[in-house]
Design a protein around this motif. Sequence first.
Motif, mmCIF file in Angstrom:
data_model
loop_
_atom_site.group_PDB
_atom_site.id
_atom_site.type_symbol
_atom_site.label_atom_id
_atom_site.label_comp_id
_atom_site.label_asym_id
_atom_site.label_seq_id
_atom_site.Cartn_x
_atom_site.Cartn_y
_atom_site.Cartn_z
ATOM 1 N N CYS A 225 4.775 1.847 -6.616
ATOM 2 C CA CYS A 225 3.497 1.549 -5.970
ATOM 3 C C CYS A 225 3.471 0.073 -5.587
ATOM 4 C CB CYS A 225 2.346 1.875 -6.908
ATOM 5 S SG CYS A 225 2.374 3.605 -7.498
ATOM 6 N N TYR A 226 3.427 -0.195 -4.287
ATOM 7 C CA TYR A 226 3.558 -1.554 -3.765
ATOM 8 C C TYR A 226 2.182 -2.142 -3.485
ATOM 9 C CZ TYR A 226 8.541 -0.725 -3.509
ATOM 10 O OH TYR A 226 9.848 -0.466 -3.838
ATOM 11 N N ALA A 227 1.835 -3.179 -4.246
ATOM 12 C CA ALA A 227 0.485 -3.733 -4.233
ATOM 13 C C ALA A 227 0.226 -4.578 -2.978
ATOM 14 C CB ALA A 227 0.262 -4.576 -5.488
ATOM 15 N N GLY A 228 -1.068 -4.854 -2.772
ATOM 16 C CA GLY A 228 -1.469 -5.743 -1.679
ATOM 17 C C GLY A 228 -2.367 -5.094 -0.654
ATOM 18 N N LYS A 229 -2.514 -3.777 -0.726
ATOM 19 C CA LYS A 229 -3.347 -3.054 0.216
ATOM 20 C C LYS A 229 -3.646 -1.680 -0.369
ATOM 21 C CE LYS A 229 -3.465 -1.361 4.999
ATOM 22 N NZ LYS A 229 -2.684 -1.138 6.239
ATOM 23 N N GLU A 230 -4.812 -1.137 -0.014
ATOM 24 C CA GLU A 230 -5.099 0.240 -0.416
ATOM 25 C C GLU A 230 -4.110 1.195 0.244
ATOM 26 O OE1 GLU A 230 -9.085 1.172 0.606
ATOM 27 O OE2 GLU A 230 -9.966 -0.080 -0.964
ATOM 28 N N GLU B 263 1.084 20.062 -5.325
ATOM 29 C CA GLU B 263 0.766 18.838 -4.598
ATOM 30 C C GLU B 263 -0.047 17.915 -5.502
ATOM 31 O OE1 GLU B 263 0.167 19.085 -0.012
ATOM 32 O OE2 GLU B 263 -0.909 20.778 -0.889
ATOM 33 N N ILE B 264 0.287 16.640 -5.447
ATOM 34 C CA ILE B 264 -0.418 15.623 -6.225
ATOM 35 C C ILE B 264 -0.773 14.478 -5.287
ATOM 36 C CG2 ILE B 264 -0.352 14.079 -8.224
ATOM 37 C CD1 ILE B 264 1.894 15.786 -9.349
ATOM 38 N N GLU B 265 -2.014 14.036 -5.353
ATOM 39 C CA GLU B 265 -2.469 12.908 -4.531
ATOM 40 C C GLU B 265 -2.455 11.639 -5.385
ATOM 41 O OE1 GLU B 265 -4.185 11.178 -0.960
ATOM 42 O OE2 GLU B 265 -3.566 13.240 -1.286
ATOM 43 N N PHE B 266 -1.761 10.602 -4.890
ATOM 44 C CA PHE B 266 -1.739 9.298 -5.546
ATOM 45 C C PHE B 266 -2.475 8.298 -4.664
ATOM 46 C CE2 PHE B 266 1.937 11.537 -7.129
ATOM 47 C CZ PHE B 266 1.995 11.196 -8.468
ATOM 48 N N THR B 267 -3.251 7.429 -5.283
ATOM 49 C CA THR B 267 -3.902 6.353 -4.539
ATOM 50 C C THR B 267 -3.679 5.037 -5.273
ATOM 51 O OG1 THR B 267 -6.033 6.642 -5.670
ATOM 52 C CG2 THR B 267 -5.687 7.879 -3.613
ATOM 53 N N ILE B 268 -3.696 3.956 -4.514
ATOM 54 C CA ILE B 268 -3.552 2.619 -5.065
ATOM 55 C C ILE B 268 -4.633 1.743 -4.439
ATOM 56 C CG2 ILE B 268 -1.797 2.064 -3.316
ATOM 57 C CD1 ILE B 268 -0.550 0.087 -5.241
ATOM 58 N N ASP B 269 -5.272 0.905 -5.256
ATOM 59 C CA ASP B 269 -6.291 0.020 -4.693
ATOM 60 C C ASP B 269 -5.656 -1.291 -4.249
ATOM 61 O OD1 ASP B 269 -5.966 -1.628 -6.919
ATOM 62 O OD2 ASP B 269 -7.952 -1.227 -7.763
ATOM 63 N N ALA B 270 -6.476 -2.204 -3.752
ATOM 64 C CA ALA B 270 -5.950 -3.415 -3.114
ATOM 65 C C ALA B 270 -5.709 -4.571 -4.084
ATOM 66 C CB ALA B 270 -6.910 -3.862 -2.005
ATOM 67 N N ASN B 271 -5.911 -4.360 -5.373
ATOM 68 C CA ASN B 271 -5.676 -5.424 -6.343
ATOM 69 C C ASN B 271 -4.225 -5.887 -6.253
ATOM 70 O OD1 ASN B 271 -4.997 -6.811 -8.827
ATOM 71 N ND2 ASN B 271 -6.888 -6.018 -9.692
ATOM 72 N N GLY C 53 0.794 -1.219 0.000
ATOM 73 C CA GLY C 53 0.000 0.000 0.000
ATOM 74 C C GLY C 53 0.824 1.265 0.000
ATOM 75 N N THR C 54 2.149 1.124 0.117
ATOM 76 C CA THR C 54 3.039 2.287 0.123
ATOM 77 C C THR C 54 3.279 2.780 -1.299
ATOM 78 O OG1 THR C 54 4.157 1.583 2.141
ATOM 79 C CG2 THR C 54 5.378 3.069 0.702
#
Length: 215
Positions: free
Chosen positions: A146-151, A173-181, A121-122
């Motif tokens: 982007c390290y997968a496995g968690k939001e 400023e830029i917001e990045f998000t990653i989903d849990a896939n 998630g990091t």
Amino acid sequence: EPWEYPAEILEIIRNYIRLRYRFLTYYYNLMRESAQTGAPPIRPLFYHYQNDPRTYNINDQFLLGEGVMACPVLRPGIDRRLVYLPEGLWHDYWSGEACRGGREIVCEAPLEVLPLFIKAGTILPHDSIDGAVNAGQTGRNLTMHCYAGKEGAYRLYLDDGSTFAYRQDGYSEIEFTIDANPLNPVINKTKIKEHYPLPEINLKRHPLNEEKVAE
């Protein structure tokens, strides 16, 4: 000084100086967070895992922010060590192997390898250091790992690094998000503010093959 060591040791030192330069934007954002909130950039494990008594007396591992954990070897002649992974999933920074937390693992640590783990998630910015000879020449290109496995989410802050222009909104400023896939996570990028020229930003996914997660 680094050049006083034999050539093979000098190369190890050189590699870790380069790693420090790759992490400069990450460090810069941690320092801003510290200035705004008082959160220390370098944190003991219990800072984020207060409900885990096993973290209370660990003094040879530390966190850089919340998602990066360093586990140095502190005695000469040692090429492996026990590492305690708190709860969650952790990616080995060097091998890419993922490990489940809440337990100790034996980690190979030859002289040239500092054990580093990144929590799932990091989102971790890396500066391009190609051709850079000083800190002012980094940051022209960024890769968001982007390290997968968690939001997860990360707000990237950028300014000129040398003046007070940020006081007059001279920053972005830029917001990045990653989903849990775990295999092909969706990564979203949202511009919050753009008052400072943005570098070229690339995305790199670190997927999680659940069949190969070390138990």
